[in-house]
Design a protein around this motif. Sequence first.
Motif, PDB file in Angstrom:
ATOM      1  N   LYS A   1      -4.742 -17.355  13.489  1.00 34.84           N
ATOM      2  CA  LYS A   1      -4.133 -18.538  12.932  1.00 34.84           C
ATOM      3  C   LYS A   1      -5.159 -19.670  12.960  1.00 34.84           C
ATOM      4  CE  LYS A   1      -0.244 -21.650  13.389  1.00 34.84           C
ATOM      5  NZ  LYS A   1       0.909 -22.057  14.174  1.00 34.84           N
TER       6      LYS A   1
ATOM      7  N   TRP B   1      -9.971 -21.658  15.128  1.00 29.74           N
ATOM      8  CA  TRP B   1      -9.064 -20.519  15.002  1.00 29.74           C
ATOM      9  C   TRP B   1      -8.501 -20.118  16.354  1.00 29.74           C
ATOM     10  CZ3 TRP B   1      -8.294 -18.693  10.071  1.00 29.74           C
ATOM     11  CH2 TRP B   1      -9.220 -19.049   9.115  1.00 29.74           C
TER      12      TRP B   1
ATOM     13  N   ALA C   1      -4.432 -14.504   8.923  1.00 31.20           N
ATOM     14  CA  ALA C   1      -4.111 -15.912   9.141  1.00 31.20           C
ATOM     15  C   ALA C   1      -3.327 -16.492   7.968  1.00 31.20           C
ATOM     16  CB  ALA C   1      -5.398 -16.711   9.348  1.00 31.20           C
TER      17      ALA C   1
END
Length: 165
Positions: free
Chosen positions: A160, A91, A148
């Motif tokens: 994200k 991430w 996200a």
Amino acid sequence: MSKVDWLSIDWTKNNRELSVELGKAYNTVAKKRYQLGKSGKAEGRAVRIDKGINNPNNAIGGKISQPIAMRAAKLSPKSGKFETNIHAKKWRIVSPSNQIFIVRNLYQFVRDNSELFLPKDVIFKRQGGKRGTGGEYCNATSGLRQAASSGRLWKGWKCKQIKDK
């Protein structure tokens, strides 16, 4: 291995006797007896060899091995609460103060950096099932995952998922 002529067998014997005599598995003999319609003709019914012995794989015997398996799973780097968990993903997280974090496990990041979030957002809860078998979550992990997937902000946080190559 020799081929067995299943039609010429003395089906008055029980499955255990036949399996020893033919050198075949008990289940193979039982299956052939059923397929040929020879059920109910054996003179003496064989009692299971393992009758009365606890099987650690069944519900009763599992009470012995289940706690051992759970302790081992919690310590395993692939299944425990570690960055190396098999389900962990990579991430890119941006804080409200534009601090960038690249992390391997979102849940581990939130656990290790709980001071970055509001105290009420890092209270982990269980979900699903009578015994809480559905996994754990907190407001921070849920919010970051939602940010996200939607591309929006969660309390100023951006998140994200990074695809591994």
